[in-house]
Motif scaffolding. Structure first.
Motif, PDB file in Angstrom:
ATOM      1  N   ALA A  12       0.829  -1.205   0.000  1.00 23.13           N
ATOM      2  CA  ALA A  12       0.000   0.000   0.000  1.00 23.13           C
ATOM      3  C   ALA A  12       0.866   1.259   0.000  1.00 23.13           C
ATOM      4  O   ALA A  12       0.554   2.240  -0.685  1.00 23.13           O
ATOM      5  CB  ALA A  12      -0.930  -0.003   1.214  1.00 23.13           C
ATOM      6  N   ALA A  13       1.963   1.244   0.742  1.00 23.54           N
ATOM      7  CA  ALA A  13       2.870   2.392   0.770  1.00 23.54           C
ATOM      8  C   ALA A  13       3.511   2.606  -0.592  1.00 23.54           C
ATOM      9  O   ALA A  13       3.666   3.747  -1.046  1.00 23.54           O
ATOM     10  CB  ALA A  13       3.951   2.186   1.829  1.00 23.54           C
ATOM     11  N   ALA A  14       3.868   1.525  -1.267  1.00 22.08           N
ATOM     12  CA  ALA A  14       4.446   1.638  -2.609  1.00 22.08           C
ATOM     13  C   ALA A  14       3.431   2.235  -3.572  1.00 22.08           C
ATOM     14  O   ALA A  14       3.761   3.116  -4.370  1.00 22.08           O
ATOM     15  CB  ALA A  14       4.915   0.273  -3.089  1.00 22.08           C
ATOM     16  N   HIS A  15       2.186   1.782  -3.487  1.00 17.75           N
ATOM     17  CA  HIS A  15       1.145   2.317  -4.360  1.00 17.75           C
ATOM     18  C   HIS A  15       0.910   3.799  -4.073  1.00 17.75           C
ATOM     19  O   HIS A  15       0.769   4.598  -5.004  1.00 17.75           O
ATOM     20  CB  HIS A  15      -0.150   1.530  -4.195  1.00 17.75           C
ATOM     21  CG  HIS A  15      -1.256   2.055  -5.066  1.00 17.75           C
ATOM     22  ND1 HIS A  15      -1.266   1.887  -6.425  1.00 17.75           N
ATOM     23  CD2 HIS A  15      -2.345   2.781  -4.765  1.00 17.75           C
ATOM     24  CE1 HIS A  15      -2.337   2.481  -6.925  1.00 17.75           C
ATOM     25  NE2 HIS A  15      -3.001   3.027  -5.933  1.00 17.75           N
ATOM     26  N   GLY A  27       1.130  -0.372 -12.788  1.00 19.89           N
ATOM     27  CA  GLY A  27       1.169  -1.557 -11.939  1.00 19.89           C
ATOM     28  C   GLY A  27       2.621  -1.961 -11.762  1.00 19.89           C
ATOM     29  O   GLY A  27       3.531  -1.266 -12.190  1.00 19.89           O
ATOM     30  N   GLY A  28       2.836  -3.057 -11.146  1.00 21.31           N
ATOM     31  CA  GLY A  28       4.201  -3.518 -11.001  1.00 21.31           C
ATOM     32  C   GLY A  28       4.314  -4.555  -9.913  1.00 21.31           C
ATOM     33  O   GLY A  28       3.319  -5.014  -9.355  1.00 21.31           O
ATOM     34  N   HIS A  29       5.522  -4.881  -9.623  1.00 21.96           N
ATOM     35  CA  HIS A  29       5.810  -5.884  -8.613  1.00 21.96           C
ATOM     36  C   HIS A  29       6.931  -5.356  -7.742  1.00 21.96           C
ATOM     37  O   HIS A  29       7.946  -4.908  -8.251  1.00 21.96           O
ATOM     38  CB  HIS A  29       6.230  -7.187  -9.286  1.00 21.96           C
ATOM     39  CG  HIS A  29       6.593  -8.254  -8.317  1.00 21.96           C
ATOM     40  ND1 HIS A  29       5.654  -8.994  -7.642  1.00 21.96           N
ATOM     41  CD2 HIS A  29       7.791  -8.698  -7.890  1.00 21.96           C
ATOM     42  CE1 HIS A  29       6.277  -9.852  -6.850  1.00 21.96           C
ATOM     43  NE2 HIS A  29       7.566  -9.694  -6.983  1.00 21.96           N
ATOM     44  N   LEU A  30       6.714  -5.385  -6.463  1.00 26.98           N
ATOM     45  CA  LEU A  30       7.718  -4.932  -5.510  1.00 26.98           C
ATOM     46  C   LEU A  30       8.145  -6.137  -4.686  1.00 26.98           C
ATOM     47  O   LEU A  30       7.315  -6.805  -4.073  1.00 26.98           O
ATOM     48  CB  LEU A  30       7.144  -3.850  -4.593  1.00 26.98           C
ATOM     49  CG  LEU A  30       8.054  -3.366  -3.472  1.00 26.98           C
ATOM     50  CD1 LEU A  30       9.251  -2.626  -4.061  1.00 26.98           C
ATOM     51  CD2 LEU A  30       7.290  -2.473  -2.526  1.00 26.98           C
ATOM     52  N   ARG A  31       9.415  -6.425  -4.710  1.00 31.47           N
ATOM     53  CA  ARG A  31       9.941  -7.540  -3.916  1.00 31.47           C
ATOM     54  C   ARG A  31      11.020  -6.994  -2.995  1.00 31.47           C
ATOM     55  O   ARG A  31      11.995  -6.404  -3.451  1.00 31.47           O
ATOM     56  CB  ARG A  31      10.524  -8.602  -4.831  1.00 31.47           C
ATOM     57  CG  ARG A  31      11.108  -9.753  -4.056  1.00 31.47           C
ATOM     58  CD  ARG A  31      11.615 -10.812  -4.983  1.00 31.47           C
ATOM     59  NE  ARG A  31      12.379 -11.789  -4.220  1.00 31.47           N
ATOM     60  CZ  ARG A  31      12.764 -12.934  -4.711  1.00 31.47           C
ATOM     61  NH1 ARG A  31      12.466 -13.251  -5.952  1.00 31.47           N
ATOM     62  NH2 ARG A  31      13.445 -13.766  -3.975  1.00 31.47           N
ATOM     63  N   LEU A  32      10.809  -7.176  -1.731  1.00 33.37           N
ATOM     64  CA  LEU A  32      11.773  -6.733  -0.729  1.00 33.37           C
ATOM     65  C   LEU A  32      12.313  -7.971  -0.023  1.00 33.37           C
ATOM     66  O   LEU A  32      11.569  -8.678   0.631  1.00 33.37           O
ATOM     67  CB  LEU A  32      11.116  -5.796   0.292  1.00 33.37           C
ATOM     68  CG  LEU A  32      10.526  -4.500  -0.269  1.00 33.37           C
ATOM     69  CD1 LEU A  32       9.724  -3.781   0.801  1.00 33.37           C
ATOM     70  CD2 LEU A  32      11.622  -3.616  -0.809  1.00 33.37           C
ATOM     71  N   ASP A  33      13.586  -8.228  -0.168  1.00 26.63           N
ATOM     72  CA  ASP A  33      14.235  -9.362   0.497  1.00 26.63           C
ATOM     73  C   ASP A  33      15.081  -8.837   1.648  1.00 26.63           C
ATOM     74  O   ASP A  33      15.730  -7.797   1.533  1.00 26.63           O
ATOM     75  CB  ASP A  33      15.145 -10.114  -0.471  1.00 26.63           C
ATOM     76  CG  ASP A  33      14.360 -10.826  -1.556  1.00 26.63           C
ATOM     77  OD1 ASP A  33      13.212 -11.202  -1.295  1.00 26.63           O
ATOM     78  OD2 ASP A  33      14.903 -10.987  -2.650  1.00 26.63           O
ATOM     79  N   ALA A  48       9.701   0.052   1.237  1.00 24.41           N
ATOM     80  CA  ALA A  48       8.884   0.158   0.028  1.00 24.41           C
ATOM     81  C   ALA A  48       8.884   1.581  -0.498  1.00 24.41           C
ATOM     82  O   ALA A  48       9.038   1.816  -1.701  1.00 24.41           O
ATOM     83  CB  ALA A  48       7.460  -0.306   0.321  1.00 24.41           C
ATOM     84  N   ARG A  49       8.732   2.550   0.396  1.00 25.26           N
ATOM     85  CA  ARG A  49       8.757   3.956  -0.028  1.00 25.26           C
ATOM     86  C   ARG A  49      10.106   4.318  -0.646  1.00 25.26           C
ATOM     87  O   ARG A  49      10.172   5.004  -1.665  1.00 25.26           O
ATOM     88  CB  ARG A  49       8.469   4.867   1.153  1.00 25.26           C
ATOM     89  CG  ARG A  49       7.045   4.846   1.605  1.00 25.26           C
ATOM     90  CD  ARG A  49       6.821   5.850   2.717  1.00 25.26           C
ATOM     91  NE  ARG A  49       5.507   5.711   3.275  1.00 25.26           N
ATOM     92  CZ  ARG A  49       5.243   5.735   4.570  1.00 25.26           C
ATOM     93  NH1 ARG A  49       6.214   5.915   5.447  1.00 25.26           N
ATOM     94  NH2 ARG A  49       4.015   5.599   4.999  1.00 25.26           N
ATOM     95  N   ARG A  50      11.177   3.860  -0.017  1.00 29.83           N
ATOM     96  CA  ARG A  50      12.517   4.155  -0.536  1.00 29.83           C
ATOM     97  C   ARG A  50      12.745   3.477  -1.879  1.00 29.83           C
ATOM     98  O   ARG A  50      13.371   4.051  -2.781  1.00 29.83           O
ATOM     99  CB  ARG A  50      13.569   3.729   0.475  1.00 29.83           C
ATOM    100  CG  ARG A  50      13.565   4.621   1.717  1.00 29.83           C
ATOM    101  CD  ARG A  50      14.503   4.144   2.775  1.00 29.83           C
ATOM    102  NE  ARG A  50      15.867   4.070   2.268  1.00 29.83           N
ATOM    103  CZ  ARG A  50      16.866   3.492   2.912  1.00 29.83           C
ATOM    104  NH1 ARG A  50      16.645   2.914   4.075  1.00 29.83           N
ATOM    105  NH2 ARG A  50      18.071   3.471   2.413  1.00 29.83           N
ATOM    106  N   ALA A  51      12.245   2.259  -2.051  1.00 28.23           N
ATOM    107  CA  ALA A  51      12.412   1.544  -3.316  1.00 28.23           C
ATOM    108  C   ALA A  51      11.691   2.260  -4.451  1.00 28.23           C
ATOM    109  O   ALA A  51      12.235   2.408  -5.557  1.00 28.23           O
ATOM    110  CB  ALA A  51      11.905   0.108  -3.185  1.00 28.23           C
TER     111      ALA A  51
END
Length: 68
Positions: A12-15, A27-33, A48-51
């Motif tokens: 939600a933060a990324a959106h 749209g997109g895909h966010l993957r945080l490892d 997510a915000r930083r990415a």
């Protein structure tokens, strides 16, 4: 990899970050490892915000026709 606590708020933060930058339609895909134990939800949200900010800063921009 399984979803961890905070994945929903991070998405939600990324959106929200995309929407605030005028790219909410994308749209997109966010993957945080993260190595080690699962990170806290607020840390995932910050990541997510930083990415998103880093991706927007690095995106190619169209050339300005008025500059030489």
């Amino acid at each position: 990899m399984t979803q961890t606590r905070g994945a929903g708020p991070a998405a939600a933060a990324a959106h929200r970050a995309l929407a605030q930058a005028g790219f909410g339609h994308l749209g997109g895909h966010l993957r945080l490892d993260a190595p080690g134990p699962a990170p806290r939800a607020r840390d995932l949200v910050r990541a997510a915000r930083r990415a998103v900010a880093a991706a927007l800063a690095a995106r190619p921009r169209p050339a300005d026709p008025y500059r030489a």
